[in-house]
Design an enzyme around this catalytic site. Structure first.
Site, PDB file in Angstrom:
ATOM      1  N   GLU A 148      88.006  16.545  24.943  1.00 45.03           N
ATOM      2  CA  GLU A 148      88.130  17.408  23.753  1.00 45.03           C
ATOM      3  C   GLU A 148      87.351  18.696  23.995  1.00 45.03           C
ATOM      4  O   GLU A 148      86.535  18.762  24.923  1.00 45.03           O
ATOM      5  CB  GLU A 148      87.567  16.679  22.530  1.00 45.03           C
ATOM      6  CG  GLU A 148      88.319  15.398  22.244  1.00 45.03           C
ATOM      7  CD  GLU A 148      87.912  14.747  20.936  1.00 45.03           C
ATOM      8  OE1 GLU A 148      86.990  15.272  20.252  1.00 45.03           O
ATOM      9  OE2 GLU A 148      88.524  13.728  20.592  1.00 45.03           O
ATOM     10  N   GLY A 150      84.775  19.818  22.630  1.00 49.46           N
ATOM     11  CA  GLY A 150      83.324  19.602  22.638  1.00 49.46           C
ATOM     12  C   GLY A 150      82.904  18.327  23.355  1.00 49.46           C
ATOM     13  O   GLY A 150      81.757  17.898  23.230  1.00 49.46           O
ATOM     14  N   GLY A 152      83.581  16.588  27.120  1.00 49.17           N
ATOM     15  CA  GLY A 152      84.191  16.441  28.438  1.00 49.17           C
ATOM     16  C   GLY A 152      83.434  15.376  29.215  1.00 49.17           C
ATOM     17  O   GLY A 152      83.757  14.189  29.144  1.00 49.17           O
ATOM     18  N   SER A 153      82.369  15.803  29.913  1.00 47.59           N
ATOM     19  CA  SER A 153      81.534  14.809  30.608  1.00 47.59           C
ATOM     20  C   SER A 153      80.990  13.793  29.608  1.00 47.59           C
ATOM     21  O   SER A 153      80.948  12.588  29.884  1.00 47.59           O
ATOM     22  CB  SER A 153      80.356  15.512  31.296  1.00 47.59           C
ATOM     23  OG  SER A 153      80.811  16.478  32.194  1.00 47.59           O
ATOM     24  N   THR A 179      96.840  16.938  31.146  1.00 47.30           N
ATOM     25  CA  THR A 179      97.866  17.063  32.187  1.00 47.30           C
ATOM     26  C   THR A 179      99.183  16.467  31.693  1.00 47.30           C
ATOM     27  O   THR A 179      99.187  15.392  31.092  1.00 47.30           O
ATOM     28  CB  THR A 179      97.397  16.331  33.464  1.00 47.30           C
ATOM     29  OG1 THR A 179      96.156  16.902  33.876  1.00 47.30           O
ATOM     30  CG2 THR A 179      98.417  16.440  34.588  1.00 47.30           C
ATOM     31  N   THR A 262      88.649   3.246  38.502  1.00 43.98           N
ATOM     32  CA  THR A 262      89.557   3.050  39.644  1.00 43.98           C
ATOM     33  C   THR A 262      90.306   4.347  39.958  1.00 43.98           C
ATOM     34  O   THR A 262      90.644   4.601  41.111  1.00 43.98           O
ATOM     35  CB  THR A 262      90.574   1.920  39.386  1.00 43.98           C
ATOM     36  OG1 THR A 262      91.292   2.227  38.199  1.00 43.98           O
ATOM     37  CG2 THR A 262      89.887   0.583  39.229  1.00 43.98           C
ATOM     38  N   GLY A 263      90.505   5.181  38.934  1.00 42.22           N
ATOM     39  CA  GLY A 263      91.207   6.455  39.132  1.00 42.22           C
ATOM     40  C   GLY A 263      90.486   7.366  40.114  1.00 42.22           C
ATOM     41  O   GLY A 263      91.102   8.207  40.772  1.00 42.22           O
ATOM     42  N   ARG A 289      97.170  32.871  66.358  1.00 37.67           N
ATOM     43  CA  ARG A 289      96.528  34.182  66.190  1.00 37.67           C
ATOM     44  C   ARG A 289      95.632  34.515  67.393  1.00 37.67           C
ATOM     45  O   ARG A 289      94.891  33.652  67.861  1.00 37.67           O
ATOM     46  CB  ARG A 289      95.690  34.149  64.898  1.00 37.67           C
ATOM     47  CG  ARG A 289      94.939  35.412  64.580  1.00 37.67           C
ATOM     48  CD  ARG A 289      95.844  36.467  64.024  1.00 37.67           C
ATOM     49  NE  ARG A 289      95.093  37.648  63.583  1.00 37.67           N
ATOM     50  CZ  ARG A 289      95.672  38.779  63.254  1.00 37.67           C
ATOM     51  NH1 ARG A 289      96.995  38.898  63.283  1.00 37.67           N
ATOM     52  NH2 ARG A 289      94.956  39.820  62.856  1.00 37.67           N
ATOM     53  N   GLU A 384      88.153  13.981  36.182  1.00 40.07           N
ATOM     54  CA  GLU A 384      87.886  12.527  36.262  1.00 40.07           C
ATOM     55  C   GLU A 384      86.405  12.263  36.560  1.00 40.07           C
ATOM     56  O   GLU A 384      86.053  11.398  37.355  1.00 40.07           O
ATOM     57  CB  GLU A 384      88.820  11.837  37.256  1.00 40.07           C
ATOM     58  CG  GLU A 384      90.243  11.801  36.732  1.00 40.07           C
ATOM     59  CD  GLU A 384      91.074  10.634  37.226  1.00 40.07           C
ATOM     60  OE1 GLU A 384      90.525   9.632  37.700  1.00 40.07           O
ATOM     61  OE2 GLU A 384      92.312  10.747  37.103  1.00 40.07           O
TER      62      GLU A 384
HETATM   63  C1  LIG Z   1      93.292  21.036  35.489  1.00 36.12           C
HETATM   64  C2  LIG Z   1      92.621  20.030  34.615  1.00 36.12           C
HETATM   65  C3  LIG Z   1      93.293  18.861  34.261  1.00 36.12           C
HETATM   66  C4  LIG Z   1      92.686  17.936  33.419  1.00 36.12           C
HETATM   67  N1  LIG Z   1      93.410  16.830  33.011  1.00 36.12           N
HETATM   68  C5  LIG Z   1      92.867  16.011  32.062  1.00 36.12           C
HETATM   69  C6  LIG Z   1      93.657  14.964  31.463  1.00 36.12           C
HETATM   70  O1  LIG Z   1      94.825  14.765  31.810  1.00 36.12           O
HETATM   71  N2  LIG Z   1      93.097  14.212  30.498  1.00 36.12           N
HETATM   72  C7  LIG Z   1      91.808  14.396  30.065  1.00 36.12           C
HETATM   73  O2  LIG Z   1      91.375  13.668  29.182  1.00 36.12           O
HETATM   74  N3  LIG Z   1      91.026  15.382  30.607  1.00 36.12           N
HETATM   75  C8  LIG Z   1      91.539  16.184  31.577  1.00 36.12           C
HETATM   76  N4  LIG Z   1      90.779  17.209  32.113  1.00 36.12           N
HETATM   77  C9  LIG Z   1      89.409  17.412  31.636  1.00 36.12           C
HETATM   78  C10 LIG Z   1      88.332  17.090  32.677  1.00 36.12           C
HETATM   79  O3  LIG Z   1      88.261  15.714  32.909  1.00 36.12           O
HETATM   80  C11 LIG Z   1      87.001  17.706  32.161  1.00 36.12           C
HETATM   81  O4  LIG Z   1      87.125  19.110  32.306  1.00 36.12           O
HETATM   82  C12 LIG Z   1      85.790  17.194  32.922  1.00 36.12           C
HETATM   83  O5  LIG Z   1      85.551  15.838  32.599  1.00 36.12           O
HETATM   84  C13 LIG Z   1      84.523  18.008  32.611  1.00 36.12           C
HETATM   85  O6  LIG Z   1      84.340  18.175  31.252  1.00 36.12           O
HETATM   86  P1  LIG Z   1      84.061  19.653  30.659  1.00 36.12           P
HETATM   87  O7  LIG Z   1      85.097  20.538  31.214  1.00 36.12           O
HETATM   88  O8  LIG Z   1      83.941  19.554  29.183  1.00 36.12           O
HETATM   89  O9  LIG Z   1      82.669  20.076  31.284  1.00 36.12           O
HETATM   90  P2  LIG Z   1      81.226  19.796  30.664  1.00 36.12           P
HETATM   91  O10 LIG Z   1      81.089  18.348  30.331  1.00 36.12           O
HETATM   92  O11 LIG Z   1      80.946  20.783  29.588  1.00 36.12           O
HETATM   93  O12 LIG Z   1      80.277  20.110  31.909  1.00 36.12           O
HETATM   94  C14 LIG Z   1      79.811  21.440  32.229  1.00 36.12           C
HETATM   95  C15 LIG Z   1      78.838  21.303  33.397  1.00 36.12           C
HETATM   96  O13 LIG Z   1      77.698  20.523  32.984  1.00 36.12           O
HETATM   97  C16 LIG Z   1      77.520  19.468  33.896  1.00 36.12           C
HETATM   98  N5  LIG Z   1      76.953  18.292  33.220  1.00 36.12           N
HETATM   99  C17 LIG Z   1      77.414  17.710  32.069  1.00 36.12           C
HETATM  100  N6  LIG Z   1      76.668  16.630  31.777  1.00 36.12           N
HETATM  101  C18 LIG Z   1      75.748  16.508  32.769  1.00 36.12           C
HETATM  102  C19 LIG Z   1      74.679  15.598  33.043  1.00 36.12           C
HETATM  103  N7  LIG Z   1      74.432  14.558  32.239  1.00 36.12           N
HETATM  104  N8  LIG Z   1      73.920  15.792  34.152  1.00 36.12           N
HETATM  105  C20 LIG Z   1      74.167  16.838  34.987  1.00 36.12           C
HETATM  106  N9  LIG Z   1      75.163  17.744  34.787  1.00 36.12           N
HETATM  107  C21 LIG Z   1      75.932  17.575  33.693  1.00 36.12           C
HETATM  108  C22 LIG Z   1      78.889  19.169  34.460  1.00 36.12           C
HETATM  109  O14 LIG Z   1      78.832  18.449  35.678  1.00 36.12           O
HETATM  110  C23 LIG Z   1      79.448  20.572  34.598  1.00 36.12           C
HETATM  111  O15 LIG Z   1      78.990  21.138  35.799  1.00 36.12           O
HETATM  112  C24 LIG Z   1      91.356  18.153  32.965  1.00 36.12           C
HETATM  113  C25 LIG Z   1      90.671  19.316  33.344  1.00 36.12           C
HETATM  114  C26 LIG Z   1      91.292  20.256  34.131  1.00 36.12           C
HETATM  115  C27 LIG Z   1      90.545  21.532  34.459  1.00 36.12           C
END
Ligand SMILES: Cc1cc2nc3c(=O)[nH]c(=O)nc-3n(C[C@H](O)[C@H](O)[C@H](O)COP(=O)(O)OP(=O)(O)OC[C@H]3O[C@@H](n4cnc5c(N)ncnc54)[C@H](O)[C@@H]3O)c2cc1C
Length: 401
Positions: A148, A150, A152-153, A179, A262-263, A289, A384
């Site tokens: 979402e 807000g 991700g990780s 995706t 597993t993904g 080249r 992932e």
């Molecule tokens: C092309 C693409 C396809 C995707 N497809 C899907 C999909 O099909 N389904 C789906 O659900 N999601 C999907 N995603 C989302 C993807 O899984 C998330 O972008 C990813 O999990 C990271 O979350 P975020 O972008 O919110 O980054 P954030 O969580 O905001 O992280 C920002 C930075 O902070 C760091 N960070 C965060 N927490 C910690 C911690 N505890 N310790 C140290 N560092 C930390 C991260 O490593 C990163 O460097 C996709 C993303 C992209 C770009």
């Protein structure tokens, strides 16, 4: 020796490696899967990859063909419409497809995440209603809706809600970065069903394409994976029956983590596919080249780049096969899967960078495949579970078990 974009497709060490010496002998089914995926990748996926990257067109026809081959539900049993393959075969197929086109590979990865959750947790009725038509290829790709704006990780912080209303659940909220979102026949959506703000409040639902209250956002402009169709999903009073809930209420987060665990082997294999393609492009280009009266490949610096890249790819490949093999044996492999994802994606990053450097200025040109591979590689360290999250998992597995 085949060709990729007119450049020799070098038979890599990975193919010649005697894997049996490391306990990684491939069985007939795994070899057959690798061959089928490799043939499809070379003949159907590779030819249009550069053009799709340019136009950002989602490869719907290819995805339907992959579905017919059972590759969108690769581990699902053939009687349910899948390919009945194991994790090792999945890694081999993923690597072959990613080598031709990383966008098609990520579509494969997210669709299989959905298939794996349904396969492990759907009731007999849900198998018949969702999994079987999907695995038979009647619904197109599937989308995995966890991230979402807000969350991700920290996916457990998700704010999309599902409110019980009689026999239904009413979903409100938004998912980002999904995706295949504009083309999926079904969506796996994780939503908060309990007041509990932690992971126990999250449940998992199937939302069918065309459901009232589900709106699809516009295609995201992205650095790479440009034809993978990444969109936002908006849920506004989107009503689904209780029979669309997968697993027990409050168990959704555990299902998501299980699938992502597993993904990760698939993302490692995707990175290896991109890395192998870059390696072939770099060696092929540097062999042709010339500079200072000799081939670029004959400079010692070029040879070091090639040697380091081969070593990077082979060690990452062995870690990936180890994780896949442990999963095939039914062994919990959180540590090994995260190590494979971390090492393979970082190896891929180093390889695409070195191979682009071997191209000189032409590596920066859209006319050469290495430019796309360089852009496509970057995301593998992010989705992932970012590589920072993989490091946290690895350390937790070592220190806190
Ligand atoms: C092309 C693409 C396809 C995707 N497809 C899907 C999909 O099909 N389904 C789906 O659900 N999601 C999907 N995603 C989302 C993807 O899984 C998330 O972008 C990813 O999990 C990271 O979350 P975020 O972008 O919110 O980054 P954030 O969580 O905001 O992280 C920002 C930075 O902070 C760091 N960070 C965060 N927490 C910690 C911690 N505890 N310790 C140290 N560092 C930390 C991260 O490593 C990163 O460097 C996709 C993303 C992209 C770009």
């Amino acid at each position: 020796m085949g060709t990729l974009h007119g450049i020799p497709w070098i038979v890599t060490r990975e193919i010649r490696l005697d894997l049996s010496r490391f306990g990684f002998a491939l069985d007939d089914a795994q070899l057959a899967m690798r061959e089928a995926a490799d043939n499809f990748a070379r003949t159907r996926v590779a030819p249009g990859a550069a053009e799709r990257d340019r136009t950002r067109e989602y490869p719907l026809e290819l995805v339907h063909e992959l579905a017919q081959m059972g590759l969108l539900a690769i581990k699902v049993a053939p009687e349910d419409g899948g390919a009945g393959a194991d994790n090792t075969a999945y890694a081999l197929a993923m690597q072959a497809i990613a080598r031709a086109c990383a966008s098609v590979a990520v579509i494969l990865a997210s669709s299989n995440l959905v298939a794996n959750v349904l396969d492990a947790h759907a009731t007999p009725d849900q198998r018949e209603r969702y999994l079987q038509p999907y695995a038979r290829g009647e619904l197109g790709p599937a989308a995995f809706g966890l991230t979402e704006p807000g969350a991700g990780s920290d996916a457990a912080a998700l704010r999309t809600t599902a409110r019980r209303d009689g026999n239904d659940w009413v979903i409100d909220g938004a998912k980002h970065w999904i995706t295949s979102g504009a083309h999926a026949g079904l969506f796996l959506v994780f939503a908060r069903t309990e007041a509990d703000r932690g992971i126990r409040g999250i449940s998992c639902f199937v939302v069918e394409r065309g459901s009232k209250g589900l709106a699809i956002g516009k295609d995201e402009g992205k650095m790479g994976l440009r034809s993978s169709g990444t969109v936002a999903l908006h849920f506004d009073d989107c009503r689904v029956p209780d029979s669309a809930r997968i697993g027990a209420p409050g168990h959704g987060y555990a299902l998501a983590l299980e699938a992502l665990g597993t993904g990760r082997v698939g993302i490692a294999a995707q990175a290896l596919g991109i890395g192998e393609a870059a390696f072939a492009e770099g060696v092929g280009y540097a062999s042709e080249r010339r500079a200072f009266g000799q081939r670029v490949v004959d400079f010692q610096a070029s040879r070091f780049a090639i040697a380091d890249s081969r070593a990077d790819l082979d060690q990452a490949w062995l870690l990936t096969l180890r994780a896949a093999r442990l999963l095939d044996q039914g062994i919990r492999a959180a540590l090994e899967s995260s190590m494979a994802k971390l090492c393979a994606t970082e190896a891929c990053g180093r390889v695409v960078d070195r191979m682009l450097q071997l191209h000189g200025g032409y590596g920066y040109s859209e006319d050469y495949p290495i430019e796309r591979l360089y852009r496509d590689a970057r995301i593998t360290r992010i989705y992932e579970g970012t590589n920072e999250i993989q490091r946290l998992i690895i350390a937790r597995e070592i220190l806190d078990q």
